[in-house]
Design a protein around this motif. Structure first.
Motif, PDB file in Angstrom:
ATOM      1  N   ASN A 227       0.964  -1.288   0.195  1.00  0.00           N
ATOM      2  CA  ASN A 227      -0.028   0.009   0.188  1.00  0.00           C
ATOM      3  C   ASN A 227       0.904   0.965   0.008  1.00  0.00           C
ATOM      4  O   ASN A 227       2.333   1.047   0.182  1.00  0.00           O
ATOM      5  CB  ASN A 227      -1.036   0.034   1.234  1.00  0.00           C
ATOM      6  CG  ASN A 227      -2.441   0.352   0.918  1.00  0.00           C
ATOM      7  OD1 ASN A 227      -2.334   1.202  -0.060  1.00  0.00           O
ATOM      8  ND2 ASN A 227      -3.374  -0.174   1.476  1.00  0.00           N
ATOM      9  N   ALA A 228       0.151   2.425  -0.067  1.00  0.00           N
ATOM     10  CA  ALA A 228       0.913   3.762  -0.065  1.00  0.00           C
ATOM     11  C   ALA A 228       1.813   3.874   1.164  1.00  0.00           C
ATOM     12  O   ALA A 228       3.002   4.411   1.193  1.00  0.00           O
ATOM     13  CB  ALA A 228      -0.105   4.718  -0.234  1.00  0.00           C
ATOM     14  N   SER A 229       1.359   3.545   2.178  1.00  0.00           N
ATOM     15  CA  SER A 229       2.023   3.978   3.561  1.00  0.00           C
ATOM     16  C   SER A 229       2.272   2.531   4.469  1.00  0.00           C
ATOM     17  O   SER A 229       2.325   2.568   5.691  1.00  0.00           O
ATOM     18  CB  SER A 229       1.487   5.031   4.259  1.00  0.00           C
ATOM     19  OG  SER A 229       0.097   4.833   4.491  1.00  0.00           O
ATOM     20  N   ASN A 269      -2.051   7.545   9.362  1.00  0.00           N
ATOM     21  CA  ASN A 269      -1.700   8.956   8.398  1.00  0.00           C
ATOM     22  C   ASN A 269      -0.888   9.584   9.348  1.00  0.00           C
ATOM     23  O   ASN A 269      -1.071  10.158  10.278  1.00  0.00           O
ATOM     24  CB  ASN A 269      -3.044   9.406   8.117  1.00  0.00           C
ATOM     25  CG  ASN A 269      -3.891   8.598   7.212  1.00  0.00           C
ATOM     26  OD1 ASN A 269      -3.433   7.853   6.471  1.00  0.00           O
ATOM     27  ND2 ASN A 269      -5.157   8.763   7.504  1.00  0.00           N
TER      28      ASN A 269
END
Length: 276
Positions: A227-229, A269
Motif C-alpha cells: 500500500n501507499a504507506s 496517517n
C-alpha cells in the motif's frame, strides 16, 4: 278521495310493513351483535389451538408463522361473509360484484399477491430458516418470522426490518448460518520497516492462543498489498459461527498488544516534512 286521506292510507301501510319486518330486522340486529361478541374470542381460540397443534407436530418455525398469519386473514374473511350474510346480502351476489371488478382489484392487489407467492416460494425452497443470519439488500439480521406478505429480520443493533417476501424470493440473499463454521477474514497493516517473518510469527502466535479459533484448520497469513504507506497482510482462520465475533474482537485486541510488545509499527496517517 282527497290527498290527506291517501297520505293516511300510505302511513298505515308503511306502519303495517314495518311491523311485519320488525322480527326480521330484530333477528339481523341480534345476529350482528352475536357476531361482534364472538368475533375476537373465536379468532383467538382458533389461533391458539393452531399454535398448539403446530408446536406439537414440530412444524418448522417459519412455516408456523406463515400458517398462523394466513389463518388469521382467512378467519377475518370468513367473519366478513357471515356479517354480509346476516344483513341479507347473498354471498354469491357479492362474489359476482367482486368478479366484475376483478381487473381493478387484481391490479390493486398485484404487489400483495406477489408477496404471497414469494412467501410460498421461501417456505418451499427454504433458502433460510428462523434464527439464520442473512444479508439482504435491505440490511443484515437474524430471521425472526415470515408472514403471508412479509418477513421480519432483527439486525445486530436490535432493529426490526420488515421486508416484502417478493424482494427476498427474487433477489440475492446471503445465508451466513447455513454452515456451522465461518471464515474470519481480515486485513492487518504494518509499516514498511517491519520484519515480515516476525509479523507472521506474531500473528500466528495470536491465533494459536485464541480459544475460539479452530486450530485443526490451517491459517492463511500472507502479504497481500504494497500500500501507499503500509504493507497489508491477509489473515484468515476458521471459527464456529456462534464464536465469530468473540474470536474477531479478541484477535484485534491482541494484535495491538503484541505488536507494541514486539515493536511492530501499526501505520497511521502521517506527514513527513523534509527541509533543505
Amino acid at each position: 278521495m282527497n290527498e290527506l286521506t291517501k297520505f293516511q292510507i300510505f302511513l298505515e301501510q308503511l306502519k303495517g310493513d314495518a311491523i311485519k319486518m320488525l322480527p326480521v330486522i330484530s333477528i339481523k340486529i341480534l345476529w350482528l351483535i352475536f357476531i361482534g361478541f364472538i368475533f375476537k374470542p373465536v379468532i383467538n381460540g382458533v389461533i391458539n389451538f393452531a399454535k398448539i397443534l403446530l408446536e406439537k407436530n414440530k412444524v418448522d418455525p417459519l412455516l408456523k408463522s406463515f400458517i398462523i398469519s394466513f389463518l388469521n386473514v382467512l378467519l377475518y374473511v370468513l367473519f366478513f361473509f357471515l356479517v354480509i350474510g346476516g344483513l341479507g346480502i347473498q354471498a354469491t351476489s357479492f362474489v359476482t360484484i367482486l368478479g366484475t371488478a376483478g381487473i381493478a382489484v387484481g391490479l390493486a392487489l398485484q404487489g400483495s399477491l406477489s408477496n404471497l407467492a414469494g412467501g410460498v416460494l421461501i417456505l418451499f425452497f427454504k433458502p433460510f430458516s428462523k434464527g439464520d443470519l442473512i444479508v439482504t439488500s435491505s440490511g443484515t439480521g437474524t430471521v425472526e418470522s415470515i408472514y403471508i406478505l412479509y418477513t421480519v429480520i432483527v439486525t445486530l443493533e436490535g432493529f426490526r426490518i420488515t421486508i416484502p417476501n417478493s424482494m427476498l424470493s427474487n433477489a440475492a440473499v446471503t445465508n451466513m448460518s447455513n454452515n456451522p463454521e465461518r471464515l474470519l477474514d481480515t486485513i492487518i497493516s504494518v509499516g514498511y520497516e517491519s520484519d515480515l517473518e516476525l509479523v507472521k510469527t506474531v500473528i500466528r502466535g495470536i491465533l494459536d492462543n485464541n480459544k475460539n479459533i479452530l486450530h485443526e484448520k490451517d491459517y492463511t497469513i500472507r502479504l497481500k498489498t504494497h500500500n501507499a504507506s503500509s504493507l497489508d497482510f491477509v489473515v484468515r482462520a476458521w471459527v464456529k459461527k456462534e464464536n465469530y465475533w468473540n474470536a474477531y474482537f479478541d484477535f484485534m485486541e491482541q494484535i495491538v498488544l503484541e505488536f507494541r510488545k514486539h515493536n511492530i509499527e501499526i501505520p497511521f496517517n502521517k506527514l513527513d516534512v523534509y527541509q533543505k
